[in-house]
Design an enzyme around this catalytic site. Structure first.
Site, PDB file in Angstrom:
ATOM      1  N   HIS A   1      30.149 -39.701 -16.197  1.00 44.43           N
ATOM      2  CA  HIS A   1      31.038 -39.691 -15.028  1.00 44.43           C
ATOM      3  C   HIS A   1      30.576 -38.742 -13.911  1.00 44.43           C
ATOM      4  O   HIS A   1      31.369 -37.988 -13.341  1.00 44.43           O
ATOM      5  CB  HIS A   1      32.466 -39.308 -15.458  1.00 44.43           C
TER       6      HIS A   1
ATOM      7  N   HIS B   1      39.860 -44.070 -12.831  1.00 46.47           N
ATOM      8  CA  HIS B   1      40.037 -43.728 -14.240  1.00 46.47           C
ATOM      9  C   HIS B   1      41.513 -43.516 -14.601  1.00 46.47           C
ATOM     10  O   HIS B   1      41.854 -42.617 -15.379  1.00 46.47           O
ATOM     11  CB  HIS B   1      39.224 -42.466 -14.554  1.00 46.47           C
TER      12      HIS B   1
ATOM     13  N   GLU C   1      38.628 -49.527 -16.515  1.00 42.24           N
ATOM     14  CA  GLU C   1      37.788 -48.970 -15.455  1.00 42.24           C
ATOM     15  C   GLU C   1      36.825 -50.051 -14.989  1.00 42.24           C
ATOM     16  O   GLU C   1      35.822 -50.321 -15.656  1.00 42.24           O
ATOM     17  CB  GLU C   1      37.018 -47.764 -15.995  1.00 42.24           C
TER      18      GLU C   1
END
Ligand code: GAL
Length: 376
Positions: free
Chosen positions: A133, A207, A341
Site C-alpha cells: 500500500h 480501502h 478494493e
C-alpha cells in the site's frame, strides 16, 4: 372547552411545523466543513455530506478517506456501516487504511522491487518481505488539499495530492485527485484522476471496510456476496501472485452466484489457507453494470459496487483482532468488516502478463468506482 381547542390547535400547528422541518431536512443537500485536527503541521478538515434523503457521508482530508456512511435499514433506521474513529487521534494511531485512498501502489509489490526502463527501484518493506500500500507513509497517511464542489449536482468534495518525485521510492512527480460525490440514490461515486511527469507505476484504490449490520455489530460471515468474476489470482504464502489466473468454477472462490462469505471460508483449500481466508484479487468480468453485490439479510441493506477497474481485492478482515476500538467505542473484531478494493492486480510491475500499471508523462489516468446502498 376553549382550553381543549387551544391545546389541539397547538398540537396541529406543532405537527405542521414538525412535518415541514422534517421535509426541509429531507430536501436539503449540504456539505459542512469543520476542523478535524492537525497532522505534520497541516490542517485536516472533516466534511459532512448530507444527501436529499438525509443520509450522511463523512470524509476527512487525512488520507482523503471515508470515515462514516450512515444509511437506513429496511425499517428506515439509520446506522453507520463503515469503520472509523470518533477521535482524530484514533485515526492517526489506529489502522491508517480505514476508508483511505491508497497509493502509490495499492496492494503488494514483491520484495519491494521493480524495474522500469532498466532502472531498479527499491521501496520500503512494510509487510515483510514485501512493500504494501505505498509504504508506511503512502497516500493514506498524508493530508490532501480539499475543495467543496459547489457547482456539482450532488454534495461533492475533491481531494488533491501532489506526490513528489521518488516519494516512497517511486519515480515521477504525480498529481492525484480523488473526488467523492454523494448522490440522492445513496451512491458514493469516487472519481480518480492521476498524471505524472516521469514514467512510473501506480495503482489506486479506496480501502473502506463495510459491515452492513452496522460497523462494530458482529461479523460479516452472513453477508451474501456475488462477484462477477470468472477467475481470481492465486498467491504464495506472502500473498504475492504466482502469475496464474485460476478459474473460480468448482472452487470456494466462485461467487458468480450468491454465497455467504462464511459458507466455504474454512474449507481445506490452499488459497484459503495462504490468505487466512479471502484476501485475493478477483478478475472482474466487467460485462454487466454491477460488478459486485453484498446483501445482509437481517437489516436488508444491499451494497452494489460498480467499477471500470480490471480487478477487486476482496479482503474479509482476517487480520482484525478486536484491539482497534472504533466509532461508539466498538471493537473491530476478527472478520467484522470486509473490503472491496477495486484496482489493478497485486505486483503488476513484476508481472508483464497482467494489465499494465505504467503511467507515462502526458497521459491522464481516469477511473471511477461506485458504492451504491439500498434495501431489499
Ligand atoms: C488489504 C490486504 C490485506 C491487509 C489489509 C490491511 O488490502 O489485502 O492483506 O494487508 O489490506 O490490513
Amino acid at each position: 372547552m376553549k382550553k381543549i381547542i387551544n391545546v389541539s390547535m397547538m398540537l396541529i400547528f406543532s405537527g405542521i411545523f414538525f412535518i415541514s422541518c422534517n421535509n426541509m431536512a429531507k430536501n436539503k443537500e449540504t456539505v459542512k466543513k469543520e476542523d478535524h485536527g492537525v497532522y505534520n503541521g497541516k490542517e485536516v478538515y472533516l466534511f459532512t455530506l448530507t444527501n436529499k434523503e438525509g443520509n450522511v457521508l463523512k470524509l476527512t482530508s487525512f488520507g482523503a478517506r471515508i470515515t462514516w456512511i450512515e444509511v437506513p435499514d429496511r425499517t428506515g433506521t439509520r446506522d453507520n456501516i463503515t469503520f472509523g474513529f470518533d477521535a482524530f487521534d484514533g485515526m492517526i494511531n489506529g489502522d491508517r487504511y480505514f476508508g483511505a485512498v491508497v497509493g502509490r501502489y495499492a496492494n503488494r509489490i514483491a520484495k519491494g522491487k521493480f524495474t522500469l526502463d532498466s532502472i531498479e527501484y527499491n521501496l520500503p518493506i512494510n509487510n515483510f518481505p514485501n512493500s504494501l500500500h505505498g509504504g508506511p507513509e503512502g497516500w493514506h497517511s498524508v493530508v490532501w488539499d480539499s475543495e467543496i464542489l459547489d457547482k456539482s449536482e450532488y454534495p461533492a468534495v475533491k481531494f488533491t495530492y501532489r506526490s513528489p518525485d521518488m516519494e516512497a521510492g517511486y519515480p515521477g512527480n504525480m498529481v492525484v485527485e480523488a473526488t467523492y460525490t454523494w448522490t440522492d440514490k445513496n451512491e458514493i461515486i469516487i472519481d480518480y484522476k492521476c498524471s505524472t511527469d516521469k514514467k512510473t507505476v501506480f495503482n489506486i484504490t479506496n480501502h473502506a471496510y463495510f459491515n452492513l449490520h452496522g460497523a462494530g455489530n458482529g461479523d460479516i460471515l452472513d453477508h451474501q456476496l456475488v462477484i462477477k468474476a470468472s477467475s481470481f489470482i492465486p498467491v504464495d504464502t506472502f500473498l504475492i501472485p504466482t502469475g496464474e489466473l485460476r478459474p473460480v468454477a468448482g472452487t470456494p472462490f466462485d461467487f458468480s452466484s450468491t454465497h455467504t462469505i462464511g459458507e466455504r471460508i474454512t474449507q481445506d483449500y490452499d488459497q484459503l489457507i495462504f490468505g487466512k481466508g479471502y484476501d485475493h484479487t478477483f478478475v472482474l468480468d466487467n460485462l454487466e453494470e454491477v460488478d459486485i453485490t453484498v446483501y445482509e439479510p437481517v437489516s436488508g441493506r444491499l451494497m452494489e459496487v460498480i467499477s471500470d477497474e480490471p480487478g477487486v481485492q476482496f479482503y474479509c478482515g482476517n487480520f482484525l483482532n478486536g484491539t482497534l476500538i472504533g466509532h461508539g467505542g466498538k471493537p473491530y473484531n476478527y472478520r467484522s468488516g470486509l473490503c472491496l478494493e477495486t484496482g489493478h492486480y497485486p505486483d503488476s510491475p513484476n508481472h508483464p502478463e497482467f494489465p499494465t500499471t505504467i503511467l507515462n508523462p502526458g497521459e491522464t489516468f481516469k477511473s471511477r468506482t461506485i458504492y451504491r446502498f439500498s434495501v431489499k
